[in-house]
Design an enzyme around this catalytic site. Structure first.
Site, PDB file in Angstrom:
ATOM      1  N   HIS A 135       0.830  -1.205   0.000  1.00 15.83           N
ATOM      2  CA  HIS A 135       0.000   0.000   0.000  1.00 15.83           C
ATOM      3  C   HIS A 135       0.874   1.269   0.000  1.00 15.83           C
ATOM      4  O   HIS A 135       0.624   2.202  -0.753  1.00 15.83           O
ATOM      5  CB  HIS A 135      -0.914  -0.026   1.225  1.00 15.83           C
ATOM      6  CG  HIS A 135      -1.590   1.273   1.505  1.00 15.83           C
ATOM      7  ND1 HIS A 135      -2.561   1.809   0.688  1.00 15.83           N
ATOM      8  CD2 HIS A 135      -1.403   2.181   2.505  1.00 15.83           C
ATOM      9  CE1 HIS A 135      -2.946   2.976   1.189  1.00 15.83           C
ATOM     10  NE2 HIS A 135      -2.259   3.228   2.281  1.00 15.83           N
ATOM     11  N   HIS A 173       1.136   5.264  -2.069  1.00 19.05           N
ATOM     12  CA  HIS A 173       1.555   6.609  -1.646  1.00 19.05           C
ATOM     13  C   HIS A 173       2.804   7.153  -2.330  1.00 19.05           C
ATOM     14  O   HIS A 173       2.877   8.335  -2.646  1.00 19.05           O
ATOM     15  CB  HIS A 173       1.823   6.620  -0.135  1.00 19.05           C
ATOM     16  CG  HIS A 173       0.586   6.535   0.684  1.00 19.05           C
ATOM     17  ND1 HIS A 173      -0.342   7.553   0.731  1.00 19.05           N
ATOM     18  CD2 HIS A 173       0.106   5.554   1.485  1.00 19.05           C
ATOM     19  CE1 HIS A 173      -1.333   7.202   1.544  1.00 19.05           C
ATOM     20  NE2 HIS A 173      -1.093   5.985   2.005  1.00 19.05           N
ATOM     21  N   GLU A 195      -6.043   9.216   0.605  1.00 20.57           N
ATOM     22  CA  GLU A 195      -6.307   7.765   0.616  1.00 20.57           C
ATOM     23  C   GLU A 195      -7.331   7.308  -0.429  1.00 20.57           C
ATOM     24  O   GLU A 195      -7.167   6.249  -1.022  1.00 20.57           O
ATOM     25  CB  GLU A 195      -6.797   7.301   1.995  1.00 20.57           C
ATOM     26  CG  GLU A 195      -5.748   7.341   3.096  1.00 20.57           C
ATOM     27  CD  GLU A 195      -4.573   6.381   2.881  1.00 20.57           C
ATOM     28  OE1 GLU A 195      -4.606   5.547   1.962  1.00 20.57           O
ATOM     29  OE2 GLU A 195      -3.599   6.509   3.633  1.00 20.57           O
ATOM     30  N   SER A 223      -3.638   0.838  -4.342  1.00 22.60           N
ATOM     31  CA  SER A 223      -2.910  -0.334  -3.857  1.00 22.60           C
ATOM     32  C   SER A 223      -3.812  -1.549  -3.712  1.00 22.60           C
ATOM     33  O   SER A 223      -3.371  -2.596  -3.254  1.00 22.60           O
ATOM     34  CB  SER A 223      -2.257  -0.034  -2.504  1.00 22.60           C
ATOM     35  OG  SER A 223      -3.245   0.152  -1.506  1.00 22.60           O
TER      36      SER A 223
HETATM   37  N1  NLE Z   1      -7.243  -1.379   1.034  1.00 23.08           N
HETATM   38  C1  NLE Z   1      -5.874  -1.013   0.722  1.00 23.08           C
HETATM   39  C2  NLE Z   1      -5.125  -2.170   0.101  1.00 23.08           C
HETATM   40  O1  NLE Z   1      -5.644  -3.266   0.053  1.00 23.08           O
HETATM   41  O2  NLE Z   1      -4.003  -1.964  -0.338  1.00 23.08           O
HETATM   42  C3  NLE Z   1      -5.134  -0.502   1.938  1.00 23.08           C
HETATM   43  C4  NLE Z   1      -5.897   0.649   2.501  1.00 23.08           C
HETATM   44  C5  NLE Z   1      -5.317   1.409   3.594  1.00 23.08           C
HETATM   45  C6  NLE Z   1      -6.223   2.581   3.871  1.00 23.08           C
HETATM   46 FE   FE2 Z   2      -2.233   5.039   3.423  1.00 24.24          FE
END
Ligand code: NLE
Ligand code: FE2
Length: 306
Positions: free
Chosen positions: A178, A183, A223, A242
């Site tokens: 992630h 990011h 996010e 992500s």
């Molecule tokens: N749902 C995201 C993932 O599976 O990479 C991570 C989220 C964090 C807010």
């Molecule tokens: Fe994050």
């Protein structure tokens, strides 16, 4: 990594904090709210002792890290690299149609490959050169005040462990995939990097209520933000970029319901964040990166912090 999932997110504490003057005044270990090695019973890794041991090892390394020192290099196992590789391959199929243009541009800078999980230190060096940001390792979910405050000093707290292999398409908590795929690329974009810093600056000395609202603003932009482009709605939020489950869901709604898109107004009350129960029900839309930047700057200025 400012998130929830698998654990109750504590309300920011009432205690008055000293306003940090530099990143050295912010601890990456004193206010961890969850996601260390103590996994909740509904976490996919709860019954996996090896996995829990690995997470506490990686978390302990993060706690020892001092600002200015290189981030320790982690030797990832073949199993961990495979999880990364599968996620990368699946996501790179979706990015051309689902990710915003600015992400596609910055993503190119990193030359990610499936058979090597990048080290945070080398990524931090790229960011430092491009936008003056640095990465700091963190063991788990950091208190929102610390997490947001650090953004003011162009420092991004990042987890270094990987999600459990049983559900690679979606995890409610942050993990290294992630951080790296969600990011890090956009923190190399100067305009986006400034947006993140504006949220951080607004959080310095903020009241408990203001921190909560800023956390939501962060959540619905950094996010889970979306942007209108000529050929449709695209993702710029890291939680979307992500997760191939959620990224696909955002546009198709195939799993039963179509998400709602709403124009972002930072002065309005924002909905409750969806931590535990899967995908977001509502995404906020922006016209462009400069639209996000000016909206968030207007809100931040209204708090008269700078
Ligand atoms: N749902 C995201 C993932 O599976 O990479 C991570 C989220 C964090 C807010
Ligand atoms: Fe994050």
């Amino acid at each position: 990594a400012r998130h929830g999932g698998y654990t109750q997110l504590a309300e920011p504490s009432k205690q008055v904090r000293k306003i940090p003057r530099s990143i050295h005044d912010i601890s990456n270990g004193d206010h961890i709210l969850g996601f260390g090695a103590e996994l909740a019973e509904d976490h996919p890794g709860y019954h996996d002792e090896e996995y829990k041991k690995r997470r506490s090892y990686i978390g302990d390394l993060a706690k020892l890290h001092k600002i200015g020192e290189p981030i320790p290099c982690l030797e990832y196992t073949d199993e961990e690299i495979k999880i990364w590789g599968d996620i990368l391959e699946k996501l790179t199929q979706l990015y051309p149609t689902h990710a915003c243009k600015r992400y596609l541009d910055t993503f190119q800078l990193f030359n990610f490959v499936p058979d090597r999980l990048p080290q945070l230190q080398e990524l931090s060096e790229v960011l430092m050169m491009r936008t003056g940001w640095q990465i700091r390792p963190v063991a788990g979910l950091l208190h929102p005040t610390d997490f947001l405050n650090a953004l003011a000093f162009r420092t991004f707290h990042s987890t270094q462990y990987i999600r459990h292999g049983s559900n690679p398409m979606y995890t409610p908590e942050p993990d290294v995939c992630h951080e790296i795929l969600g990011h890090i690329p956009l923190l190399a974009d100067p305009e986006f990097a400034n947006v993140a810093q504006v949220i951080g600056m607004a959080s310095l000395g903020a009241s408990k209520e203001e921190i909560w609202h800023l956390t939501k603003l962060y959540w619905y932009t950094v996010e889970f933000g979306t942007v209108k482009e000529r050929d449709g709605v695209k993702a710029f939020g890291a939680g979307l970029l992500s997760s191939f489950g959620e990224l696909e869901h955002m546009l198709s709604g195939e799993d039963g319901y179509m998400p709602i898109f709403e124009d972002l107004d930072p002065f309005k009350k924002l909905p409750k964040m969806n931590y535990k129960d899967g995908f977001q029900k509502k995404y906020f839309l922006c016209e462009s990166f400069s639209d996000v930047a000016s909206k968030l700057t207007a809100y931040a200025r209204s708090l008269q912090r700078f």
